[in-house]
Design a protein around this motif. Structure first.
Motif, PDB file in Angstrom:
ATOM      1  N   ARG A   1       0.822  -1.214   0.000  1.00  0.00           N
ATOM      2  CA  ARG A   1       0.000   0.000   0.000  1.00  0.00           C
ATOM      3  C   ARG A   1       0.855   1.263   0.000  1.00  0.00           C
ATOM      4  NH1 ARG A   1       0.109   2.146   4.997  1.00  0.00           N
ATOM      5  NH2 ARG A   1       0.838   0.834   6.720  1.00  0.00           N
ATOM      6  N   LEU A   2       2.100   1.185   0.510  1.00  0.00           N
ATOM      7  CA  LEU A   2       2.947   2.372   0.535  1.00  0.00           C
ATOM      8  C   LEU A   2       3.329   2.818  -0.870  1.00  0.00           C
ATOM      9  CD1 LEU A   2       5.344   1.728   3.572  1.00  0.00           C
ATOM     10  CD2 LEU A   2       3.257   3.093   3.478  1.00  0.00           C
ATOM     11  N   THR A   3       3.326   1.891  -1.806  1.00  0.00           N
ATOM     12  CA  THR A   3       3.642   2.243  -3.195  1.00  0.00           C
ATOM     13  C   THR A   3       2.384   2.372  -4.040  1.00  0.00           C
ATOM     14  OG1 THR A   3       3.910  -0.100  -3.719  1.00  0.00           O
ATOM     15  CG2 THR A   3       5.894   1.108  -3.082  1.00  0.00           C
ATOM     16  N   LYS A   4       1.221   2.348  -3.413  1.00  0.00           N
ATOM     17  CA  LYS A   4      -0.031   2.412  -4.173  1.00  0.00           C
ATOM     18  C   LYS A   4      -0.150   3.730  -4.929  1.00  0.00           C
ATOM     19  CE  LYS A   4      -5.055   2.125  -3.728  1.00  0.00           C
ATOM     20  NZ  LYS A   4      -6.202   1.989  -2.806  1.00  0.00           N
ATOM     21  N   GLU A   5       0.158   4.856  -4.256  1.00  0.00           N
ATOM     22  CA  GLU A   5       0.057   6.153  -4.925  1.00  0.00           C
ATOM     23  C   GLU A   5       1.024   6.247  -6.087  1.00  0.00           C
ATOM     24  OE1 GLU A   5       0.058  10.940  -3.827  1.00  0.00           O
ATOM     25  OE2 GLU A   5       0.689   9.444  -2.340  1.00  0.00           O
ATOM     26  N   PHE A   6       2.242   5.716  -5.891  1.00  0.00           N
ATOM     27  CA  PHE A   6       3.217   5.715  -6.987  1.00  0.00           C
ATOM     28  C   PHE A   6       2.727   4.846  -8.141  1.00  0.00           C
ATOM     29  CE2 PHE A   6       6.805   3.442  -8.962  1.00  0.00           C
ATOM     30  CZ  PHE A   6       7.411   4.510  -9.587  1.00  0.00           C
ATOM     31  N   THR A   7       2.162   3.699  -7.824  1.00  0.00           N
ATOM     32  CA  THR A   7       1.644   2.808  -8.866  1.00  0.00           C
ATOM     33  C   THR A   7       0.520   3.472  -9.638  1.00  0.00           C
ATOM     34  OG1 THR A   7       2.224   0.892  -7.498  1.00  0.00           O
ATOM     35  CG2 THR A   7       0.681   0.518  -9.306  1.00  0.00           C
ATOM     36  N   GLU A   8      -0.344   4.199  -8.932  1.00  0.00           N
ATOM     37  CA  GLU A   8      -1.443   4.894  -9.608  1.00  0.00           C
ATOM     38  C   GLU A   8      -0.916   5.963 -10.554  1.00  0.00           C
ATOM     39  OE1 GLU A   8      -3.807   6.338  -6.427  1.00  0.00           O
ATOM     40  OE2 GLU A   8      -4.861   4.433  -6.100  1.00  0.00           O
ATOM     41  N   ILE A   9       0.164   6.649 -10.176  1.00  0.00           N
ATOM     42  CA  ILE A   9       0.763   7.644 -11.064  1.00  0.00           C
ATOM     43  C   ILE A   9       1.284   6.975 -12.334  1.00  0.00           C
ATOM     44  CG2 ILE A   9       2.722   9.229 -11.305  1.00  0.00           C
ATOM     45  CD1 ILE A   9       2.325  10.013  -8.405  1.00  0.00           C
ATOM     46  N   CYS A  10       1.921   5.820 -12.184  1.00  0.00           N
ATOM     47  CA  CYS A  10       2.437   5.099 -13.353  1.00  0.00           C
ATOM     48  C   CYS A  10       1.303   4.645 -14.267  1.00  0.00           C
ATOM     49  CB  CYS A  10       3.249   3.885 -12.904  1.00  0.00           C
ATOM     50  SG  CYS A  10       4.737   4.274 -11.958  1.00  0.00           S
ATOM     51  N   GLU A  11       0.157   4.338 -13.686  1.00  0.00           N
ATOM     52  CA  GLU A  11      -0.955   3.818 -14.477  1.00  0.00           C
ATOM     53  C   GLU A  11      -1.738   4.913 -15.202  1.00  0.00           C
ATOM     54  OE1 GLU A  11      -3.198   1.756 -11.589  1.00  0.00           O
ATOM     55  OE2 GLU A  11      -2.004  -0.096 -11.707  1.00  0.00           O
ATOM     56  N   ARG A  12      -1.427   6.174 -14.943  1.00  0.00           N
ATOM     57  CA  ARG A  12      -2.203   7.256 -15.542  1.00  0.00           C
ATOM     58  C   ARG A  12      -1.747   7.599 -16.960  1.00  0.00           C
ATOM     59  NH1 ARG A  12      -5.545   9.204 -11.653  1.00  0.00           N
ATOM     60  NH2 ARG A  12      -6.356  10.762 -13.096  1.00  0.00           N
ATOM     61  N   SER A  13      -0.765   6.874 -17.458  1.00  0.00           N
ATOM     62  CA  SER A  13      -0.343   7.049 -18.851  1.00  0.00           C
ATOM     63  C   SER A  13       0.290   5.753 -19.323  1.00  0.00           C
ATOM     64  CB  SER A  13       0.644   8.219 -18.995  1.00  0.00           C
ATOM     65  OG  SER A  13       1.788   8.008 -18.199  1.00  0.00           O
ATOM     66  N   THR A  14       0.362   5.594 -20.618  1.00  0.00           N
ATOM     67  CA  THR A  14       0.870   4.354 -21.201  1.00  0.00           C
ATOM     68  C   THR A  14       2.391   4.319 -21.147  1.00  0.00           C
ATOM     69  OG1 THR A  14      -1.027   4.275 -22.697  1.00  0.00           O
ATOM     70  CG2 THR A  14       0.865   2.916 -23.265  1.00  0.00           C
ATOM     71  N   GLU A  15       2.921   3.172 -20.771  1.00  0.00           N
ATOM     72  CA  GLU A  15       4.359   2.946 -20.759  1.00  0.00           C
ATOM     73  C   GLU A  15       4.761   2.358 -22.117  1.00  0.00           C
ATOM     74  OE1 GLU A  15       7.787   3.103 -20.415  1.00  0.00           O
ATOM     75  OE2 GLU A  15       7.182   3.289 -18.303  1.00  0.00           O
ATOM     76  N   PHE A  16       5.477   3.156 -22.936  1.00  0.00           N
ATOM     77  CA  PHE A  16       5.804   2.740 -24.298  1.00  0.00           C
ATOM     78  C   PHE A  16       7.118   1.982 -24.406  1.00  0.00           C
ATOM     79  CE2 PHE A  16       3.141   6.581 -24.940  1.00  0.00           C
ATOM     80  CZ  PHE A  16       2.121   6.011 -25.686  1.00  0.00           C
ATOM     81  N   HIS A  17       7.964   2.030 -23.380  1.00  0.00           N
ATOM     82  CA  HIS A  17       9.324   1.520 -23.528  1.00  0.00           C
ATOM     83  C   HIS A  17       9.627   0.319 -22.639  1.00  0.00           C
ATOM     84  CE1 HIS A  17      10.594   5.112 -25.874  1.00  0.00           C
ATOM     85  NE2 HIS A  17       9.664   5.709 -25.137  1.00  0.00           N
ATOM     86  N   PHE A  18       9.105   0.293 -21.439  1.00  0.00           N
ATOM     87  CA  PHE A  18       9.456  -0.750 -20.493  1.00  0.00           C
ATOM     88  C   PHE A  18       8.206  -1.524 -20.086  1.00  0.00           C
ATOM     89  CE2 PHE A  18      12.287   2.949 -19.648  1.00  0.00           C
ATOM     90  CZ  PHE A  18      13.427   2.415 -20.220  1.00  0.00           C
ATOM     91  N   PRO A  19       8.368  -2.663 -19.407  1.00  0.00           N
ATOM     92  CA  PRO A  19       7.184  -3.371 -18.904  1.00  0.00           C
ATOM     93  C   PRO A  19       6.388  -2.494 -17.945  1.00  0.00           C
ATOM     94  CG  PRO A  19       9.138  -4.789 -18.811  1.00  0.00           C
ATOM     95  CD  PRO A  19       9.618  -3.412 -19.171  1.00  0.00           C
ATOM     96  N   TYR A  20       5.093  -2.756 -17.855  1.00  0.00           N
ATOM     97  CA  TYR A  20       4.250  -1.987 -16.943  1.00  0.00           C
ATOM     98  C   TYR A  20       4.675  -2.244 -15.501  1.00  0.00           C
ATOM     99  CZ  TYR A  20       1.274  -1.038 -20.962  1.00  0.00           C
ATOM    100  OH  TYR A  20       0.803  -0.610 -22.178  1.00  0.00           O
ATOM    101  N   ILE A  21       4.344  -1.317 -14.627  1.00  0.00           N
ATOM    102  CA  ILE A  21       4.803  -1.377 -13.246  1.00  0.00           C
ATOM    103  C   ILE A  21       4.365  -2.675 -12.571  1.00  0.00           C
ATOM    104  CG2 ILE A  21       2.805   0.007 -12.539  1.00  0.00           C
ATOM    105  CD1 ILE A  21       6.279  -0.119 -10.846  1.00  0.00           C
ATOM    106  N   GLU A  22       3.136  -3.152 -12.860  1.00  0.00           N
ATOM    107  CA  GLU A  22       2.676  -4.400 -12.250  1.00  0.00           C
ATOM    108  C   GLU A  22       3.536  -5.576 -12.708  1.00  0.00           C
ATOM    109  OE1 GLU A  22       0.866  -2.470 -14.155  1.00  0.00           O
ATOM    110  OE2 GLU A  22      -0.836  -1.665 -13.009  1.00  0.00           O
ATOM    111  N   ASP A  23       3.898  -5.592 -13.979  1.00  0.00           N
ATOM    112  CA  ASP A  23       4.731  -6.684 -14.501  1.00  0.00           C
ATOM    113  C   ASP A  23       6.131  -6.635 -13.903  1.00  0.00           C
ATOM    114  OD1 ASP A  23       2.581  -7.435 -16.061  1.00  0.00           O
ATOM    115  OD2 ASP A  23       3.237  -6.247 -17.796  1.00  0.00           O
ATOM    116  N   GLN A  24       6.680  -5.440 -13.729  1.00  0.00           N
ATOM    117  CA  GLN A  24       8.012  -5.334 -13.134  1.00  0.00           C
ATOM    118  C   GLN A  24       8.010  -5.821 -11.689  1.00  0.00           C
ATOM    119  OE1 GLN A  24      10.561  -1.913 -14.022  1.00  0.00           O
ATOM    120  NE2 GLN A  24       8.945  -1.074 -15.334  1.00  0.00           N
ATOM    121  N   LEU A  25       6.995  -5.421 -10.926  1.00  0.00           N
ATOM    122  CA  LEU A  25       6.915  -5.847  -9.526  1.00  0.00           C
ATOM    123  C   LEU A  25       6.695  -7.350  -9.424  1.00  0.00           C
ATOM    124  CD1 LEU A  25       4.765  -2.954  -7.994  1.00  0.00           C
ATOM    125  CD2 LEU A  25       7.239  -3.259  -7.896  1.00  0.00           C
TER     126      LEU A  25
END
Length: 527
Positions: free
Chosen positions: A333-357
């Motif tokens: 939950r401590l990284t939930k806000e950071f994860t939500e920021i990552c999800e607010r736009s498409t990641e064109f270059h690297f795996p999505y944050i959920e896949d990396q974690l």
């Protein structure tokens, strides 16, 4: 090396027959001339027989040594062949030779990721930069709209379910049973889960479509550039007439803006015993998420300088990193806000944050299953001071996030330079200078929010510890090789008092060697 005893026999025939029987240790590595002299004296052999004796000794020693080495080698080969994993060992050596030795490595073509990275780096440093950024911006607007719709629908359903549950509880004494309330709660949970999964799936589908379209468009633009030596503007580009309809409703973020009065101070320092290196140090009071979230421009289709900064440095030797404190659970939950920021736009270059974690969690689990692993905790749990890294291209001022695990011991005032989190900072600095991260942001107090126990004395003591440790790590970093840490930013919690901020900025020049200009005065009597 083990030795064996072997008997040397020699017969000398003259007036009296002399039989020489002498035991030698094989392999024999001593002087034959010395041994010959010993045998001459021991068996009373005439001196003129020494040449023949040396010749026989030499022949005997050579044959005996050769037989010993042959037997020993045969034993080792037989022992090695009896190993049950001989094929696995052979395959492992073969793999290592192919991977580590260029001469024996497999000739492979560049992967799709490498080709896309090359194309992006070339186009981002061309007149296509503005078009690329505005196209990414339009994609991000669409994603943020869908995220807002998702949050709104989930919030509306939650409010509706809360009202239904309150009404059911009010009717508990009027015919409503506990069993019916439990069934209602179960239904609410299932409806909430179904809606969450449905909206998340729709959002992921949109992101995948954007990622695929953007990559295809980028490669097409590169091909046209190579064929025509020009970069035409595509029809879907924001620079062409007729913008897509969804751009007309630009998402306005509900995140709080930075305070009008920003507390910050910058210094230039020199570190090093002999060859001194110059570094820029900045102390800033801000919300750590403001360094990640890209602010939205209210002007139609206008990109922000933050996107420009991220894009130009993405495939360069000047990457920007950020230390993000987290707990022992990956993706908690401590990284939930950071994860939500990552999800607010498409990641064109690297795996999505959920896949990396998820990949990091799987790697940790495999490590814990190894026989020599010292960890026996749950696969999702880490220990204080552990660091894992995620890569991003859709954040404001950073490309690399160093997630460092911390615990409640950081709230105390008795931590020292051997604390696991402080040692984790050393590992982060070492990783940064080894991987072209030249700008790094560190929480100076190892905390992001002010609390009651964080008195003026507590803040001064914690800042002094971090300052001195980081300084030592940076001096040590000069011997590690790699890139120099040009820019170092110390982050203080937002809302810290100006007095405490001023006391900490005053402390820095006393710990680091700050560069001051040398003022020379000319003499009025120079002729």
């Amino acid at each position: 090396m083990e030795q064996v005893d072997k008997l040397f026999q020699y017969k000398f025939i003259n007036e009296s027959h002399i039989n020489v029987n002498h035991t030698l240790s094989i392999p024999f590595c001593s002087s034959l001339e010395e041994l010959t002299h010993i045998l001459l004296l021991k068996y009373n052999i005439p001196i003129y027989a020494s040449k023949e004796l040396v010749k026989n000794l030499d022949r005997f020693v050579k044959s005996s040594n050769l037989q010993f080495y042959d037997d020993r080698t045969s034993e080792l080969v037989a022992e090695f062949k009896n190993q049950p994993n001989i094929e696995d060992i052979t395959k492992e050596w073969e793999r290592l030779i192919r991977e580590e030795t260029a001469e024996y490595g497999e000739r492979k073509c560049a992967s799709d990721e490498e080709l896309f990275a090359t194309a992006y780096h070339k186009l981002v440093h061309s007149p296509m930069l503005e078009t690329m950024l505005q196209l990414e911006y339009m994609y991000a607007v669409t994603v943020r709209q869908r995220v807002n719709e998702k949050d709104y629908q989930i919030k509306s359903l939650s409010e509706k379910q809360t009202e239904e549950m309150n009404n059911a509880i009010d009717r508990l004494e009027k015919g409503m049973t506990e069993s019916e309330i439990n069934k209602l709660a179960t239904k609410h949970f299932e409806d909430q889960t179904f809606l969450q999964v449905q909206l998340t799936s729709e959002l992921e589908t949109i992101k995948e479509a954007q990622r695929r379209e953007y990559r295809e468009w980028l490669m097409q633009m590169l091909e046209q550039n190579q064929a025509n030596s020009s970069l035409p503007t595509p029809k879907s580009s924001p620079l062409s007439p007729g913008l897509p309809s969804f751009v007309s409703d630009v998402f306005k973020t509900d995140r709080k803006e930075l305070q009008s009065t920003v507390l910050e101070e910058s210094f230039t320092i020199h570190l090093g015993s002999q060859l001194k290196q110059m570094h820029n140090i900045r102390i800033l009071s801000a919300d750590v998420m403001d360094l990640c979230a890209i602010k939205d421009n209210e002007q139609l289709g206008e990109t922000t300088p933050q996107l420009l900064q991220t894009a130009l440095g993405l495939y360069s030797n000047d990457l920007c990193g950020l230390v993000l404190m987290t707990d022992t659970v990956i993706g908690s939950r401590l990284t939930k806000e950071f994860t939500e920021i990552c999800e607010r736009s498409t990641e064109f270059h690297f795996p999505y944050i959920e896949d990396q974690l998820e990949s990091i969690s799987n790697t940790l689990q495999k490590h814990q299953m190894e026989p020599n692993s010292a960890r026996n905790t749950n696969s999702k749990h880490l220990q204080p001071g552990d660091v894992y890294v995620t890569r991003h291209s859709n954040l404001a001022q950073v490309h690399i996030i160093f997630h460092m695990v911390s615990d409640d011991s950081l709230r105390g005032s008795d931590i020292n330079s051997r604390h696991p989190v402080v040692l984790g900072l050393r590992n982060i600095l070492k990783t940064a200078c080894s991987n072209d991260v030249t700008s790094l942001t560190i929480p100076l107090l190892l905390q992001y929010e002010m609390s009651e126990e964080m008195t003026v004395t507590w803040c001064a003591k914690r800042a002094e510890l971090v300052f001195k440790c980081v300084k030592g790590f940076m001096i040590e970093m000069a011997s590690w090789g790699g890139s120099d840490l040009k820019n170092l930013q110390f982050l203080l919690p937002q809302g810290i008092s100006s007095d405490v901020f001023q006391s900490l900025t005053t402390m820095l020049p006393s710990i680091f060697k700050v560069s001051n200009p040398l003022i020379l005065k000319t003499s009025a009597h120079i002729k």
